[in-house]
Design a protein around this motif. Structure first.
Motif, PDB file in Angstrom:
ATOM      1  N   PRO A   1     -25.012  -8.766 -13.536  1.00  0.00           N
ATOM      2  CA  PRO A   1     -24.181  -7.991 -14.465  1.00  0.00           C
ATOM      3  C   PRO A   1     -22.700  -8.234 -14.208  1.00  0.00           C
ATOM      4  N   LEU A   2     -22.251  -9.435 -14.555  1.00  0.00           N
ATOM      5  CA  LEU A   2     -20.871  -9.842 -14.305  1.00  0.00           C
ATOM      6  C   LEU A   2     -20.264 -10.452 -15.556  1.00  0.00           C
ATOM      7  N   ILE A   3     -18.982 -10.179 -15.767  1.00  0.00           N
ATOM      8  CA  ILE A   3     -18.195 -10.909 -16.742  1.00  0.00           C
ATOM      9  C   ILE A   3     -17.424 -11.968 -15.960  1.00  0.00           C
ATOM     10  N   ARG A   4     -17.613 -13.231 -16.318  1.00  0.00           N
ATOM     11  CA  ARG A   4     -16.950 -14.317 -15.606  1.00  0.00           C
ATOM     12  C   ARG A   4     -15.735 -14.766 -16.423  1.00  0.00           C
ATOM     13  N   VAL A   5     -14.582 -14.757 -15.777  1.00  0.00           N
ATOM     14  CA  VAL A   5     -13.322 -15.147 -16.410  1.00  0.00           C
ATOM     15  C   VAL A   5     -12.829 -16.417 -15.721  1.00  0.00           C
ATOM     16  N   MET A   6     -12.812 -17.515 -16.446  1.00  0.00           N
ATOM     17  CA  MET A   6     -12.404 -18.797 -15.872  1.00  0.00           C
ATOM     18  C   MET A   6     -11.348 -19.452 -16.751  1.00  0.00           C
ATOM     19  N   ALA A   7     -10.350 -20.024 -16.098  1.00  0.00           N
ATOM     20  CA  ALA A   7      -9.317 -20.758 -16.827  1.00  0.00           C
ATOM     21  C   ALA A   7      -8.907 -21.976 -16.016  1.00  0.00           C
ATOM     22  N   GLU A   8      -8.378 -22.984 -16.712  1.00  0.00           N
ATOM     23  CA  GLU A   8      -7.833 -24.190 -16.097  1.00  0.00           C
ATOM     24  C   GLU A   8      -6.459 -24.441 -16.693  1.00  0.00           C
ATOM     25  N   CYS A   9      -5.526 -24.829 -15.822  1.00  0.00           N
ATOM     26  CA  CYS A   9      -4.175 -25.119 -16.307  1.00  0.00           C
ATOM     27  C   CYS A   9      -3.402 -25.818 -15.203  1.00  0.00           C
ATOM     28  N   GLU A  10      -2.612 -26.833 -15.573  1.00  0.00           N
ATOM     29  CA  GLU A  10      -1.797 -27.534 -14.588  1.00  0.00           C
ATOM     30  C   GLU A  10      -0.726 -26.610 -14.006  1.00  0.00           C
TER      31      GLU A  10
ATOM     32  N   GLY B   1     -20.849 -47.438   4.018  1.00  0.00           N
ATOM     33  CA  GLY B   1     -20.167 -47.426   5.301  1.00  0.00           C
ATOM     34  C   GLY B   1     -18.938 -46.545   5.312  1.00  0.00           C
ATOM     35  N   GLN B   2     -18.761 -45.728   4.268  1.00  0.00           N
ATOM     36  CA  GLN B   2     -17.592 -44.863   4.171  1.00  0.00           C
ATOM     37  C   GLN B   2     -17.914 -43.461   4.686  1.00  0.00           C
ATOM     38  N   PRO B   3     -16.911 -42.755   5.215  1.00  0.00           N
ATOM     39  CA  PRO B   3     -17.137 -41.375   5.666  1.00  0.00           C
ATOM     40  C   PRO B   3     -17.289 -40.435   4.478  1.00  0.00           C
ATOM     41  N   ALA B   4     -17.811 -39.263   4.762  1.00  0.00           N
ATOM     42  CA  ALA B   4     -18.014 -38.280   3.698  1.00  0.00           C
ATOM     43  C   ALA B   4     -16.718 -37.931   2.994  1.00  0.00           C
ATOM     44  N   SER B   5     -15.610 -37.899   3.727  1.00  0.00           N
ATOM     45  CA  SER B   5     -14.323 -37.535   3.115  1.00  0.00           C
ATOM     46  C   SER B   5     -13.882 -38.523   2.053  1.00  0.00           C
ATOM     47  N   ALA B   6     -14.281 -39.778   2.198  1.00  0.00           N
ATOM     48  CA  ALA B   6     -13.911 -40.788   1.208  1.00  0.00           C
ATOM     49  C   ALA B   6     -14.774 -40.699  -0.040  1.00  0.00           C
ATOM     50  N   LEU B   7     -15.968 -40.150   0.101  1.00  0.00           N
ATOM     51  CA  LEU B   7     -16.902 -40.076  -1.022  1.00  0.00           C
ATOM     52  C   LEU B   7     -16.836 -38.746  -1.760  1.00  0.00           C
ATOM     53  N   ALA B   8     -16.427 -37.699  -1.070  1.00  0.00           N
ATOM     54  CA  ALA B   8     -16.495 -36.352  -1.635  1.00  0.00           C
ATOM     55  C   ALA B   8     -15.235 -35.947  -2.395  1.00  0.00           C
ATOM     56  N   ARG B   9     -14.284 -36.855  -2.510  1.00  0.00           N
ATOM     57  CA  ARG B   9     -13.056 -36.561  -3.252  1.00  0.00           C
ATOM     58  C   ARG B   9     -12.825 -37.686  -4.248  1.00  0.00           C
ATOM     59  N   GLN B  10     -13.534 -37.631  -5.367  1.00  0.00           N
ATOM     60  CA  GLN B  10     -13.475 -38.690  -6.364  1.00  0.00           C
ATOM     61  C   GLN B  10     -12.322 -38.509  -7.338  1.00  0.00           C
ATOM     62  N   PHE B  11     -11.865 -37.286  -7.546  1.00  0.00           N
ATOM     63  CA  PHE B  11     -10.782 -37.033  -8.497  1.00  0.00           C
ATOM     64  C   PHE B  11     -10.008 -35.802  -8.059  1.00  0.00           C
ATOM     65  N   ALA B  12      -8.795 -35.682  -8.550  1.00  0.00           N
ATOM     66  CA  ALA B  12      -7.973 -34.496  -8.295  1.00  0.00           C
ATOM     67  C   ALA B  12      -8.295 -33.456  -9.370  1.00  0.00           C
ATOM     68  N   PRO B  13      -8.883 -32.331  -8.979  1.00  0.00           N
ATOM     69  CA  PRO B  13      -9.255 -31.340  -9.991  1.00  0.00           C
ATOM     70  C   PRO B  13      -8.031 -30.649 -10.597  1.00  0.00           C
ATOM     71  N   VAL B  14      -8.141 -30.332 -11.866  1.00  0.00           N
ATOM     72  CA  VAL B  14      -7.143 -29.492 -12.514  1.00  0.00           C
ATOM     73  C   VAL B  14      -7.277 -28.095 -11.919  1.00  0.00           C
ATOM     74  N   PRO B  15      -6.166 -27.433 -11.554  1.00  0.00           N
ATOM     75  CA  PRO B  15      -6.274 -26.083 -10.988  1.00  0.00           C
ATOM     76  C   PRO B  15      -7.157 -25.190 -11.861  1.00  0.00           C
ATOM     77  N   GLN B  16      -8.122 -24.581 -11.224  1.00  0.00           N
ATOM     78  CA  GLN B  16      -9.110 -23.761 -11.928  1.00  0.00           C
ATOM     79  C   GLN B  16      -9.245 -22.442 -11.187  1.00  0.00           C
ATOM     80  N   LEU B  17      -9.323 -21.367 -11.928  1.00  0.00           N
ATOM     81  CA  LEU B  17      -9.450 -20.045 -11.311  1.00  0.00           C
ATOM     82  C   LEU B  17     -10.589 -19.296 -11.990  1.00  0.00           C
ATOM     83  N   LEU B  18     -11.503 -18.786 -11.177  1.00  0.00           N
ATOM     84  CA  LEU B  18     -12.652 -18.028 -11.682  1.00  0.00           C
ATOM     85  C   LEU B  18     -12.696 -16.684 -10.982  1.00  0.00           C
ATOM     86  N   LYS B  19     -12.733 -15.622 -11.751  1.00  0.00           N
ATOM     87  CA  LYS B  19     -12.885 -14.272 -11.202  1.00  0.00           C
ATOM     88  C   LYS B  19     -14.002 -13.551 -11.963  1.00  0.00           C
ATOM     89  N   ASN B  20     -14.698 -12.691 -11.239  1.00  0.00           N
ATOM     90  CA  ASN B  20     -15.821 -11.949 -11.806  1.00  0.00           C
ATOM     91  C   ASN B  20     -15.517 -10.459 -11.839  1.00  0.00           C
TER      92      ASN B  20
END
Length: 448
Positions: A418-427, A358-377
């Motif tokens: 043909p991509l190099i994926r660069v991803m990092a996470e940091c508070e 009986g909950q809205p999508a907004s209540a179900l789709a945010r289970q945790f606070a993600p650590v800031p993550q950045l991905l560039k190709n």
């Protein structure tokens, strides 16, 4: 044995360029037909599905020629989601399943994915053995043993009934208004039909494929248009599929986008509470957010990480006896019901949780606070090895030092582009941005 032709998800590339040429598809068809038709007795059959790319016609014909030349009987499913091929391979007692698709890639690309008789994708070892057959060439069957080909008209309906059966029999979606973006791809008919049959009010998008517009400005990799539609239509939720419908991104009623990590967190916690999560663990890749790992740990659950690629997730799930896994990009694998990621089935399970709770999508789709993550190709050309450049190695070493004890860094080549994926996470977002940008700059310089 090593693989040169196969990537993380079959063979993929630009249509009419190596390796995605009609000639190569013919050779691949013959080799895989010989690999799975190891004896001359009995009936041997293969199911072939495809998405909506123009080049799908060419590859369907070339693969059919190669397969029938080895005595395989070919059952042509037409445009169907990738998970439908896994399902039909097993349910129709086929020796082999083939999906012609480049998934989320743009329309000029295409690919060929394979499923074994159990409905699961092939192992690295099997793909290496098939590559050896391609290189060596195979002898065709005798004229009297050439296979036949025919079209199967009810594949979409078989698939629809199967995924509906994964939900409680009495579940209905009456009263829910759902935007579904089919990416002008393989699910452009199946997804709206199934949602409507289950009682939802459906707002379809991306349901007019023309051979060239698959994934263009729509779908799971570009969900902004669907998010706007959810808000404009006052919808309860949005479901964004990719071109072959094996991944999903959810949109809540406010237009906020939730990735696969949030979805997996929801399912893992609910399944664990119901005693349904086997092994007390979720299987995901190295790309999944650190916040997901912390969320699971807080509930006494584990995160088992694998290499990138949903088939590596599935392999670990099968090895460890786990029944839930997936990728941040939206592959959600529920092996109680399917052999591979299924975007539409996953979306239906999210809607089922909305109905149950009986909950809205907004209540179900945010289970945790993600650590800031950045991905560039960074795109590179064939033959280049930018990760071997001294300047790139130095930039990576500097980033690792800056992130030590504060986050993590992942550098990898894409297995599908043909991509190099660069991803990092940091508070610390300043450190996060600086480290990623420095590596991207070094890689870009090395590709010039």
């Amino acid at each position: 044995m090593t693989r040169k032709l196969f990537g993380t998800d079959g063979v993929r590339g630009t249509a009419n360029s190596h390796p995605m040429t009609a000639e190569m598809a013919l050779r691949i068809g013959a080799a895989v037909g010989r690999y799975f038709r190891r004896d001359s007795d009995g009936v041997h059959r293969v199911v072939i599905g495809k998405d909506t790319r123009l080049s799908g016609y060419m590859f369907e014909s070339a693969l059919t020629a190669g397969l029938t030349s080895t005595g395989m009987n070919v059952l042509l499913l037409g445009p169907v989601p990738t998970p439908a091929v896994g399902l039909m391979t097993r349910s129709m007692r086929a020796d082999l399943g083939v999906m012609i698709s480049a998934s989320h890639n743009p329309a000029p690309d295409n690919g060929i994915k394979f499923f074994g008789p159990d409905g699961f994708k092939l192992s690295d070892q099997a793909e290496a053995e098939i590559e050896a057959l391609i290189d060596a060439g195979v002898d065709p069957a005798e004229a009297a043993s050439i296979g036949r080909a025919k079209r199967i008209d009810d594949a979409r309906f078989r698939y629809g009934e199967r995924i509906k059966s994964s939900l409680p029999r009495d579940l209905r979606l009456d009263g829910l208004k759902v935007v579904v973006d089919c990416a002008n791809g393989a699910a452009h008919r199946a997804a709206p039909e199934i949602l409507w049959e289950m009682g939802a009010e459906v707002v379809p998008m991306g349901v007019s494929p023309d051979g060239h517009n698959i994934n263009r400005g729509c779908g799971s990799t570009q969900p902004q248009a669907a998010a706007e539609m959810v808000v404009a239509q006052g919808a309860d939720v949005g479901i964004c599929l990719d071109g072959d419908a094996d991944r999903v991104i959810m949109i809540d009623e406010t237009g906020a986008i939730a990735d696969g990590d949030q979805f997996m967190a929801l399912l893992a916690s609910r399944w664990a509470a119901d005693g349904r999560l086997t092994g007390g663990a979720l299987v995901a890749t190295v790309m999944s957010n650190l916040g997901l790992e912390r969320f699971l740990s807080g509930q006494g659950l584990r995160l088992e990480r694998t290499a990138v690629g949903d088939r590596y997730v599935v392999e670990r799930m099968r090895e460890g006896g786990f029944n839930l896994g997936g990728e941040q990009s939206g592959h959600i694998v529920m092996t109680d019901y399917a052999t591979t990621g299924d975007g539409l089935m996953s979306g239906l399970h999210f809607l089922a949780e909305m109905v149950r709770s009986g909950q809205p999508a907004s209540a179900l789709a945010r289970q945790f606070a993600p650590v800031p993550q950045l991905l560039k190709n960074v795109r590179y050309t064939a033959g280049q090895t930018p990760l071997e450049a001294d300047a790139v190695k130095a930039a990576i070493a500097g980033a690792e030092a800056a992130l030590a004890g504060k986050g993590r860094l992942l550098i990898r080549k894409s297995g599908t582009e043909p991509l190099i994926r660069v991803m990092a996470e940091c508070e610390d977002e300043a450190i996060l941005t600086r480290t990623v940008d420095e590596i991207v700059a070094a890689v870009s310089e090395a590709t010039r």
